[in-house]
Design an enzyme around this catalytic site. Sequence first.
Site, mmCIF file in Angstrom:
data_model
loop_
_atom_site.group_PDB
_atom_site.id
_atom_site.type_symbol
_atom_site.label_atom_id
_atom_site.label_comp_id
_atom_site.label_asym_id
_atom_site.label_seq_id
_atom_site.Cartn_x
_atom_site.Cartn_y
_atom_site.Cartn_z
ATOM 1 N N LYS A 1 7.106 22.401 -14.380
ATOM 2 C CA LYS A 1 6.287 21.420 -14.351
ATOM 3 C C LYS A 1 6.167 21.147 -12.927
ATOM 4 O O LYS A 1 4.965 21.027 -12.371
ATOM 5 C CB LYS A 1 6.796 20.149 -14.800
ATOM 6 C CG LYS A 1 5.861 18.861 -14.434
ATOM 7 C CD LYS A 1 5.530 17.919 -15.397
ATOM 8 C CE LYS A 1 4.468 16.792 -14.942
ATOM 9 N NZ LYS A 1 4.332 15.860 -15.618
ATOM 10 N N GLU B 1 7.725 17.822 -26.062
ATOM 11 C CA GLU B 1 7.439 18.168 -24.926
ATOM 12 C C GLU B 1 7.907 19.506 -24.408
ATOM 13 O O GLU B 1 7.340 20.453 -23.837
ATOM 14 C CB GLU B 1 7.703 16.957 -23.935
ATOM 15 C CG GLU B 1 6.682 15.979 -23.856
ATOM 16 C CD GLU B 1 5.114 16.225 -23.695
ATOM 17 O OE1 GLU B 1 5.007 17.031 -23.313
ATOM 18 O OE2 GLU B 1 4.422 15.062 -23.986
ATOM 19 N N HIS C 1 -3.227 13.529 -29.261
ATOM 20 C CA HIS C 1 -3.742 12.003 -28.934
ATOM 21 C C HIS C 1 -4.570 11.656 -30.049
ATOM 22 O O HIS C 1 -4.495 10.399 -30.333
ATOM 23 C CB HIS C 1 -4.784 12.042 -27.675
ATOM 24 C CG HIS C 1 -4.092 12.508 -26.407
ATOM 25 N ND1 HIS C 1 -4.339 13.214 -25.133
ATOM 26 C CD2 HIS C 1 -2.524 12.128 -25.816
ATOM 27 C CE1 HIS C 1 -3.352 13.446 -24.278
ATOM 28 N NE2 HIS C 1 -2.494 12.488 -24.549
ATOM 29 N N HIS D 1 4.258 10.071 -29.546
ATOM 30 C CA HIS D 1 3.719 11.138 -28.942
ATOM 31 C C HIS D 1 4.237 12.504 -28.917
ATOM 32 O O HIS D 1 3.617 13.450 -29.303
ATOM 33 C CB HIS D 1 3.598 10.812 -27.186
ATOM 34 C CG HIS D 1 2.811 11.551 -26.375
ATOM 35 N ND1 HIS D 1 1.636 11.915 -26.608
ATOM 36 C CD2 HIS D 1 3.599 12.462 -25.610
ATOM 37 C CE1 HIS D 1 1.506 12.676 -25.503
ATOM 38 N NE2 HIS D 1 2.630 13.214 -25.078
ATOM 39 N N ARG E 1 -3.032 22.104 -13.689
ATOM 40 C CA ARG E 1 -2.467 20.859 -14.336
ATOM 41 C C ARG E 1 -2.759 20.522 -15.715
ATOM 42 O O ARG E 1 -1.747 20.067 -16.559
ATOM 43 C CB ARG E 1 -2.279 19.504 -13.246
ATOM 44 C CG ARG E 1 -1.401 18.725 -13.705
ATOM 45 C CD ARG E 1 -1.115 17.649 -12.640
ATOM 46 N NE ARG E 1 -0.001 16.369 -13.125
ATOM 47 C CZ ARG E 1 0.769 15.711 -12.400
ATOM 48 N NH1 ARG E 1 0.526 15.833 -11.011
ATOM 49 N NH2 ARG E 1 1.473 14.904 -12.943
ATOM 50 N N ASN F 1 -1.168 19.920 -20.914
ATOM 51 C CA ASN F 1 -1.828 19.131 -21.901
ATOM 52 C C ASN F 1 -1.765 19.970 -22.960
ATOM 53 O O ASN F 1 -2.537 19.767 -24.339
ATOM 54 C CB ASN F 1 -3.207 18.416 -21.746
ATOM 55 C CG ASN F 1 -3.185 17.523 -20.626
ATOM 56 O OD1 ASN F 1 -1.974 16.543 -20.637
ATOM 57 N ND2 ASN F 1 -4.042 17.317 -19.730
ATOM 58 N N GLU G 1 -4.795 17.468 -10.892
ATOM 59 C CA GLU G 1 -5.501 17.798 -11.928
ATOM 60 C C GLU G 1 -6.819 18.233 -12.032
ATOM 61 O O GLU G 1 -7.581 17.853 -12.533
ATOM 62 C CB GLU G 1 -5.140 16.919 -13.300
ATOM 63 C CG GLU G 1 -5.427 17.508 -14.532
ATOM 64 C CD GLU G 1 -4.713 16.810 -15.676
ATOM 65 O OE1 GLU G 1 -3.821 16.151 -15.417
ATOM 66 O OE2 GLU G 1 -5.486 16.780 -16.602
ATOM 67 N N LYS H 1 2.273 10.948 -11.287
ATOM 68 C CA LYS H 1 1.298 10.049 -12.003
ATOM 69 C C LYS H 1 1.952 8.925 -12.524
ATOM 70 O O LYS H 1 2.930 8.773 -13.154
ATOM 71 C CB LYS H 1 0.808 10.951 -13.440
ATOM 72 C CG LYS H 1 0.039 12.121 -13.195
ATOM 73 C CD LYS H 1 -0.680 12.357 -14.568
ATOM 74 C CE LYS H 1 -1.452 13.319 -14.666
ATOM 75 N NZ LYS H 1 -2.014 14.237 -15.842
ATOM 76 N N ARG I 1 0.945 -1.269 -0.153
ATOM 77 C CA ARG I 1 -0.065 0.062 0.063
ATOM 78 C C ARG I 1 0.919 1.392 -0.242
ATOM 79 O O ARG I 1 0.449 2.381 0.481
ATOM 80 C CB ARG I 1 -1.085 -0.014 1.029
ATOM 81 C CG ARG I 1 -2.009 -1.168 1.162
ATOM 82 C CD ARG I 1 -3.048 -0.995 2.319
ATOM 83 N NE ARG I 1 -3.747 -2.042 2.307
ATOM 84 C CZ ARG I 1 -3.705 -3.220 2.801
ATOM 85 N NH1 ARG I 1 -2.712 -3.230 3.735
ATOM 86 N NH2 ARG I 1 -4.502 -4.147 2.814
ATOM 87 N N HIS J 1 -1.768 18.597 -26.759
ATOM 88 C CA HIS J 1 -2.170 17.165 -26.595
ATOM 89 C C HIS J 1 -3.513 16.875 -27.084
ATOM 90 O O HIS J 1 -3.764 15.640 -27.310
ATOM 91 C CB HIS J 1 -2.041 16.756 -25.246
ATOM 92 C CG HIS J 1 -0.538 16.692 -24.432
ATOM 93 N ND1 HIS J 1 0.550 17.829 -24.785
ATOM 94 C CD2 HIS J 1 0.247 15.816 -23.899
ATOM 95 C CE1 HIS J 1 1.626 17.478 -24.191
ATOM 96 N NE2 HIS J 1 1.422 16.274 -23.904
HETATM 97 N N1 GLY Z 1 1.993 14.515 -18.262
HETATM 98 C C1 GLY Z 1 0.900 15.636 -17.696
HETATM 99 C C2 GLY Z 1 1.118 15.599 -16.218
HETATM 100 O O1 GLY Z 1 1.913 14.981 -15.570
HETATM 101 O O2 GLY Z 1 0.068 15.993 -15.721
#
Ligand code: GLY
Length: 340
Positions: free
Chosen positions: A207, A179, A232, A244, A221, A225, A217, A132, A110, A228
């Site tokens: 970032k 990016e 996508h 990508h 956040r 994108n 997000e 993420k 956990r 993006h």
């Molecule tokens: N790749 C976008 C983020 O980490 O929110």
Amino acid sequence: MITVRVPLGDRSYDVLVGHGARSELTALLPASARRAAIVTQSGIPLEVDPGLPFERFEIGHGEQHKSLATIESLCREFARMGLTRNDVVIGVGGGMVTDVAGFAAASWHRGTAVVHVSTTLVGMVDAAIGGKTGVNIPAVDGVGGKNLIGAYWQPSGVVCDLDALATLPPREVRCGRGEIAKYHFLTGDDLLAMSEVERVARCVQIKADVVASDEREGGRRALLNYGHTLAHALEIETDHALAHGEAVGIGLIYAAHLAHHLGRISAERVQQHYEVVGGAYELDTSLPTGLSAEHLVELMSRDKKVLGDQLTFVLDGPDGVEVVPGVASADARAALALME
Ligand code: GLY
């Protein structure tokens, strides 16, 4: 070496950016760790020494290995070696490795500490930063998708060792540039005037600031994108013939045309997008031939980052880049036509 702090209260951590940064890895490991599980892939150009007893596990290459089956097999290995929740998982590789290592660590007992050693440009400026983690659901009967199973699990530290970039395949470099191009428009910084180390560190800082203000997000956040939404759709429509980061480059140009079409930015600002994406980073700025505009608009309206039932984009404007809901599909189509 440049150290960037990701400020998240008691989960704050440092990102070390520089040539040879891997030699500082031990400083990022939790004091409680008695052993380490290194998750990596074959062909990763960096060897790391955690200064602790460790075992090394390789995961497969390709999105099909970014799966729950890989998580289960890693966790079996963790069980066999007796990894405890006081120990540490170290992900050494690109975004796929750090996403998988991070999710295995988030799930193991956990929640076990994870440190990322990022070896690709995309990983350094994006994937390894911000917590993420996750895996894909392989498509069966049309049901599946990328990164649908996962967790927010912040690392205890990140190493961006630019030595790894010397052997990065040209295509991976292009993806990283896509990016990085995005970050040019999120702040007013002149990233082109910086050295490579400074530029990577500045992207990490941008970032980190966004993640610190909106970890999960709920709002800001989503600005990460930028470019993006079309990207996508292009990845899907070209069956991933476009990678990508390459798709993000084209997506940034599209976002600029759409913003201009909607009266949000000047023609000069559109030109700046061309100068950064096509000029400085030598990425494609036009749509691949033979794609259906109808399909692309349909795919963009289904993008998981879209809010509600209208098309939502991240667009530049008088107040900078922001989330813009309620864009009519006729406008989305008109901007596609401007790129041909
Ligand atoms: N790749 C976008 C983020 O980490 O929110």
